[in-house]
Design an enzyme around this catalytic site. Sequence first.
Site, PDB file in Angstrom:
ATOM      1  N   LYS A  96      -8.396   6.592   5.970  1.00  0.00           N
ATOM      2  CA  LYS A  96      -7.630   6.110   5.403  1.00  0.00           C
ATOM      3  C   LYS A  96      -7.931   4.959   4.130  1.00  0.00           C
ATOM      4  O   LYS A  96      -8.628   4.299   5.322  1.00  0.00           O
ATOM      5  CB  LYS A  96      -5.686   5.561   6.442  1.00  0.00           C
ATOM      6  CG  LYS A  96      -5.374   6.782   6.860  1.00  0.00           C
ATOM      7  CD  LYS A  96      -4.980   6.053   8.065  1.00  0.00           C
ATOM      8  CE  LYS A  96      -4.575   7.509   8.494  1.00  0.00           C
ATOM      9  NZ  LYS A  96      -3.388   7.831   9.849  1.00  0.00           N
TER      10      LYS A  96
ATOM     11  N   ASP B 298       0.855  -1.280   0.427  1.00  0.00           N
ATOM     12  CA  ASP B 298      -0.325  -0.280  -0.209  1.00  0.00           C
ATOM     13  C   ASP B 298       1.069   0.651   0.146  1.00  0.00           C
ATOM     14  O   ASP B 298       2.190   1.118   0.610  1.00  0.00           O
ATOM     15  CB  ASP B 298      -0.985   0.092   1.813  1.00  0.00           C
ATOM     16  CG  ASP B 298      -1.632   1.216   1.264  1.00  0.00           C
ATOM     17  OD1 ASP B 298      -2.378   1.271   0.044  1.00  0.00           O
ATOM     18  OD2 ASP B 298      -2.034   1.872   2.402  1.00  0.00           O
ATOM     19  N   LEU B 299       0.960   2.739  -0.501  1.00  0.00           N
ATOM     20  CA  LEU B 299       1.142   3.737  -0.432  1.00  0.00           C
ATOM     21  C   LEU B 299       1.128   4.610   0.600  1.00  0.00           C
ATOM     22  O   LEU B 299       2.251   4.583   1.666  1.00  0.00           O
ATOM     23  CB  LEU B 299       0.585   4.877  -1.653  1.00  0.00           C
ATOM     24  CG  LEU B 299       1.407   5.866  -1.681  1.00  0.00           C
ATOM     25  CD1 LEU B 299       3.063   5.343  -2.187  1.00  0.00           C
ATOM     26  CD2 LEU B 299       0.977   6.390  -2.498  1.00  0.00           C
ATOM     27  N   ASP B 300      -0.025   4.757   0.897  1.00  0.00           N
ATOM     28  CA  ASP B 300       0.274   6.029   2.242  1.00  0.00           C
ATOM     29  C   ASP B 300       0.031   5.441   3.723  1.00  0.00           C
ATOM     30  O   ASP B 300      -0.931   4.221   3.722  1.00  0.00           O
ATOM     31  CB  ASP B 300      -1.624   6.949   2.235  1.00  0.00           C
ATOM     32  CG  ASP B 300      -1.875   7.737   2.947  1.00  0.00           C
ATOM     33  OD1 ASP B 300      -0.928   8.437   3.716  1.00  0.00           O
ATOM     34  OD2 ASP B 300      -3.265   8.420   3.766  1.00  0.00           O
TER      35      ASP B 300
ATOM     36  N   GLU C 120       0.228  -3.658   4.508  1.00  0.00           N
ATOM     37  CA  GLU C 120      -1.048  -3.173   4.539  1.00  0.00           C
ATOM     38  C   GLU C 120      -1.194  -1.835   6.173  1.00  0.00           C
ATOM     39  O   GLU C 120      -0.770  -2.678   7.018  1.00  0.00           O
ATOM     40  CB  GLU C 120      -2.361  -3.214   3.945  1.00  0.00           C
ATOM     41  CG  GLU C 120      -2.979  -3.149   2.980  1.00  0.00           C
ATOM     42  CD  GLU C 120      -3.533  -2.256   2.841  1.00  0.00           C
ATOM     43  OE1 GLU C 120      -4.123  -0.981   3.431  1.00  0.00           O
ATOM     44  OE2 GLU C 120      -3.914  -1.144   1.613  1.00  0.00           O
ATOM     45  N   ASP C 121      -2.112  -0.594   6.197  1.00  0.00           N
ATOM     46  CA  ASP C 121      -2.155   0.355   7.680  1.00  0.00           C
ATOM     47  C   ASP C 121      -3.374   0.152   7.669  1.00  0.00           C
ATOM     48  O   ASP C 121      -3.779   0.778   8.582  1.00  0.00           O
ATOM     49  CB  ASP C 121      -1.518   1.364   7.042  1.00  0.00           C
ATOM     50  CG  ASP C 121      -1.561   1.976   5.881  1.00  0.00           C
ATOM     51  OD1 ASP C 121      -2.764   1.728   5.070  1.00  0.00           O
ATOM     52  OD2 ASP C 121      -2.361   3.514   6.812  1.00  0.00           O
TER      53      ASP C 121
ATOM     54  N   THR D  32       0.979  10.364   2.984  1.00  0.00           N
ATOM     55  CA  THR D  32       0.221  11.528   2.742  1.00  0.00           C
ATOM     56  C   THR D  32      -0.679  11.310   3.217  1.00  0.00           C
ATOM     57  O   THR D  32      -1.478  12.827   2.987  1.00  0.00           O
ATOM     58  CB  THR D  32      -0.026  10.766   1.585  1.00  0.00           C
ATOM     59  OG1 THR D  32       0.077   9.757   1.238  1.00  0.00           O
ATOM     60  CG2 THR D  32       1.443  11.035   0.374  1.00  0.00           C
TER      61      THR D  32
ATOM     62  N   LYS E 293     -10.994  -1.428  -1.681  1.00  0.00           N
ATOM     63  CA  LYS E 293     -10.224  -2.022  -0.482  1.00  0.00           C
ATOM     64  C   LYS E 293     -11.721  -1.863   0.600  1.00  0.00           C
ATOM     65  O   LYS E 293     -12.215  -1.127  -0.119  1.00  0.00           O
ATOM     66  CB  LYS E 293      -9.266  -1.890  -0.048  1.00  0.00           C
ATOM     67  CG  LYS E 293      -8.120  -1.515  -1.126  1.00  0.00           C
ATOM     68  CD  LYS E 293      -6.703  -0.919   0.134  1.00  0.00           C
ATOM     69  CE  LYS E 293      -5.454  -0.819  -1.105  1.00  0.00           C
ATOM     70  NZ  LYS E 293      -4.706  -0.221  -0.843  1.00  0.00           N
TER      71      LYS E 293
ATOM     72  N   SER F 257      -2.422   0.257  -4.363  1.00  0.00           N
ATOM     73  CA  SER F 257      -2.843   1.790  -3.683  1.00  0.00           C
ATOM     74  C   SER F 257      -4.211   2.133  -4.027  1.00  0.00           C
ATOM     75  O   SER F 257      -4.717   1.875  -5.236  1.00  0.00           O
ATOM     76  CB  SER F 257      -2.064   2.759  -3.678  1.00  0.00           C
ATOM     77  OG  SER F 257      -2.221   4.141  -3.434  1.00  0.00           O
ATOM     78  N   ALA F 258      -5.013   3.193  -3.624  1.00  0.00           N
ATOM     79  CA  ALA F 258      -6.275   3.603  -3.940  1.00  0.00           C
ATOM     80  C   ALA F 258      -5.807   4.856  -4.614  1.00  0.00           C
ATOM     81  O   ALA F 258      -6.871   5.274  -4.946  1.00  0.00           O
ATOM     82  CB  ALA F 258      -7.416   4.103  -2.893  1.00  0.00           C
TER      83      ALA F 258
HETATM   84  P1  B16 Z   1      -6.189  10.288  -4.340  1.00  0.00           P
HETATM   85  P2  B16 Z   1      -3.412   4.346   0.174  1.00  0.00           P
HETATM   86  C1  B16 Z   1      -5.513   6.290  -0.098  1.00  0.00           C
HETATM   87  O1  B16 Z   1      -3.679   5.723  -0.383  1.00  0.00           O
HETATM   88  C2  B16 Z   1      -4.869   7.005   0.813  1.00  0.00           C
HETATM   89  O2  B16 Z   1      -5.248   6.524   2.261  1.00  0.00           O
HETATM   90  C3  B16 Z   1      -6.819   7.780   1.069  1.00  0.00           C
HETATM   91  O3  B16 Z   1      -6.571   8.606   2.676  1.00  0.00           O
HETATM   92  C4  B16 Z   1      -6.882   8.480   0.297  1.00  0.00           C
HETATM   93  O4  B16 Z   1      -8.741   9.267  -0.734  1.00  0.00           O
HETATM   94  C5  B16 Z   1      -6.799   7.300  -1.790  1.00  0.00           C
HETATM   95  O5  B16 Z   1      -5.588   7.182  -1.796  1.00  0.00           O
HETATM   96  C6  B16 Z   1      -7.457   8.141  -2.497  1.00  0.00           C
HETATM   97  O6  B16 Z   1      -6.372   9.386  -2.801  1.00  0.00           O
HETATM   98  O7  B16 Z   1      -7.198  11.679  -4.046  1.00  0.00           O
HETATM   99  O8  B16 Z   1      -4.619  10.955  -4.044  1.00  0.00           O
HETATM  100  O9  B16 Z   1      -6.429   9.380  -5.443  1.00  0.00           O
HETATM  101  O10 B16 Z   1      -3.706   3.681   0.816  1.00  0.00           O
HETATM  102  O11 B16 Z   1      -5.034   3.303  -0.735  1.00  0.00           O
HETATM  103  O12 B16 Z   1      -2.131   4.099  -0.650  1.00  0.00           O
HETATM  104 MG    MG Z   2      -2.844   2.924   3.279  1.00  0.00          MG
END
Ligand code: B16
Ligand code: MG
Length: 215
Positions: A46, A10-12, A170-171, A18, A146, A115-116
Site C-alpha cells: 500500500k 492520498d488516493l488508494d 493518508e492510510d 483500489t 513516500k 498519490s503514488a
Molecule cells: P499505479 P496511493 C498507490 O496509491 C497504491 O497504494 C499502491 O499499491 C500502488 O502500487 C501505487 O499507488 C502505484 O499505483 O500502479 O497505479 O501507478 O495509496 O499512493 O494513492
Molecule cells: Mg494509500
Amino acid sequence: MTTVKACLFDLDGVIVDTAVYHFQAWRRLANELGFDFTEHQNEQLKGVSRMESLDLILQWGGVTLTDAEKLDWANKKNQWYLDLVMQMTPNEVLPGVTAFLILLRENGIKIALGSASKNSKLILERIQMLSYFDAIIDGNNINKSKPDPQVFLLGAEATGCQPAECVVFEDAVAGIQAAKAGGMRAIGVGSAEVLTQADFVISTFEEMTLGRLNF
Ligand code: B16
Ligand code: MG
C-alpha cells in the site's frame, strides 16, 4: 495554530479502495510466475510505487528477472489492473468522502491529490471525482516515493499554500511520515494502532468536521 487552507488526499485507501484490484492483478502476475502471496503481504504494498511493489513481490517468490522482463511484467500487471479499474463506479467512493470534499469547497479550502499511482486521473474520472480537485500530483509528477515528502510538497505548492497551512489524509505509514517530513499536519485514515505517527486517526470521513481540521 495556522489556519488550514488546503487538504491533500492520498488516493488508494483514502478516497477509494483500489488495493483490492491491485491485489488481484499482482496475484495473477505471481501465479503466472509460479508462486503466490497473501493478503497480509499485500498490506506492505500500500502506497508503494509500481516498480518497487514488483521488486518486493519477486523477492517473496524468489524470482529474479532482468530489467526488461520486469518492465514487461509491470506493464502486464497494469493492464490487468486497468481492466478492473474500468469497471469501477462512483458507488466505490469511501463513506463520507464526497460530503467532506463538498464542505471543503464551500469553505474555500483547496483540495489536492498526493498519490503514488500513475493511474490516478483515470480512477478519479471513473468515480466521477475529478472536478473536486484543484491540483493532482501523482506518480507521473514525482521521482521520490513516500516517505519522501516530494508528492505533498508539490501538492502544497500547486495549491499556493505553505506546508504549515496543509493537512494530509493518508492510510499508509510511509504517507504519514511523508507529510510530517514536509512539515504538514497528518490525519490517518484507518487504524490508530498502525498509524501511530498521525496527529489523530479517523476510521472514515463520516467522523470529519471543519472543527476537527484546525487542531
Ligand atoms: P499505479 P496511493 C498507490 O496509491 C497504491 O497504494 C499502491 O499499491 C500502488 O502500487 C501505487 O499507488 C502505484 O499505483 O500502479 O497505479 O501507478 O495509496 O499512493 O494513492
Ligand atoms: Mg494509500
